[in-house]
Design an enzyme around this catalytic site. Structure first.
Site, mmCIF file in Angstrom:
data_model
loop_
_atom_site.group_PDB
_atom_site.id
_atom_site.type_symbol
_atom_site.label_atom_id
_atom_site.label_comp_id
_atom_site.label_asym_id
_atom_site.label_seq_id
_atom_site.Cartn_x
_atom_site.Cartn_y
_atom_site.Cartn_z
ATOM 1 C CE LYS A 117 37.663 4.623 84.919
ATOM 2 N NZ LYS A 117 36.408 3.987 85.297
ATOM 3 C CE LYS A 121 35.484 1.372 92.459
ATOM 4 N NZ LYS A 121 35.526 1.009 91.009
#
Length: 299
Positions: free
Chosen positions: A172, A240
């Site tokens: 990811k 983030k």
């Protein structure tokens, strides 16, 4: 016979994912820190729980989709956390994007409690979450993936086993490098096209039909042209993820110069109070440098 599912985290991604599980006919118990966000899913037939622990007590498979590493820790550990209510043989699937090393630590704790853990971060934006077309990158035991594959199939169209626990999170992070670098490229390209006097819709049609195309250009380019900043994924959430990417790059000694640049550009937008806008509002950082805007606002 399907298992009893629990779903924790009903935000911009988790809400659509949990709804698709309910629509597929599965028995789902949900919990969200902001209780009002449970209503759209309970209206479809899900049951509401009072804590992550209660979700785990009522489920054999617990799925998580929250914002950041501390949020996963908060719903997992402690007297009201998932681990406190986890039964032997239960399985936790974390769809959040968090630290790979923290994922491995939490997986170890789940194993000590008699359960198991898969990390299954997702890509595809809020559209993919709503339509059930997400890409899901899974780390953990292959047998655990096969156990939950019917549930993942209800939420995604591409489910890939990428390795042991923590591998899903690492893939990811690689995904997010490609996402933000392609986003930066799309922003620069459309700004140049606009300054060059091109019709942006025509130019976009030409570009998306050839080698220059990317998911970001095809899906976020049209939004930039009409100055629609509604988020498929917010700047704050993307920031983030980039932080996690840069932390991993630092640990591994990998240079990530363009990713670092995007991080700084997003930071400038956060300072302007734009963190809740879609990540394609990255173009506003370049517009600020130029003193011009791409496209036109709708009338």
């Amino acid at each position: 016979m399907s298992e009893k599912l629990g779903f924790i985290g009903l935000g911009i991604m988790g809400g659509g994912m949990a709804a698709n599980l309910v629509r597929a006919g599965f028995d789902v118990t949900v919990w969200n820190r902001t209780a009002s966000k449970m209503a759209p899913v309970t209206d479809l037939g899900a049951s509401a729980a009072g804590s992550p622990r209660e979700v785990a007590e009522r489920s054999t498979v617990v799925l998580i989709c929250v914002a950041d590493t501390p949020d996963v820790v908060a719903v997992t550990e402690g007297p009201d956390g998932i681990l406190a209510g986890l039964s032997p043989g239960s399985l936790v699937v974390d769809h959040s994007t968090i630290s790979p090393s923290e994922t491995r630590r939490l997986a170890g704790m789940a194993e000590e409690a008699g359960g198991s853990w898969l990390d299954g971060p997702v890509s595809g934006g809020s559209e993919g979450a709503e339509l059930g077309t997400l890409s899901i990158m899974v780390g953990g035991e292959a047998s655990d993936l096969e156990r939950v594959r019917p549930y993942l199939d209800a939420m995604g169209k591409t489910i890939t086993h990428v390795g042991p626990v923590g591998s899903g999170q690492m893939v990811k992070l690689v995904n997010q490098v490609l996402v933000v670098v392609n986003m930066q490229a799309a922003c620069e390209a459309l700004l140049l096209a606009d300054a060059g006097g091109l019709d942006l819709e025509t130019a976009l049609s030409a570009l998306t039909g050839g080698a220059a195309n990317s998911w970001m250009l095809a899906n976020r380019g049209p939004q930039m042209i009409v100055r629609d900043w509604r988020p498929g994924f917010t700047i704050d959430l993307q920031q983030k993820d980039i932080r996690l990417v840069l932390e991993a790059g630092d640990e591994l000694g990998v240079p990530l110069p363009t990713t670092g640049l995007v991080f700084q550009l997003y930071r400038s937008l956060q300072h302007r109070g734009l963190g809740s806008e879609g990540q394609h509002a990255l173009v506003k950082a370049l517009e600020h440098m130029m003193g011009a805007e791409v496209g036109e606002a709708p009338e």
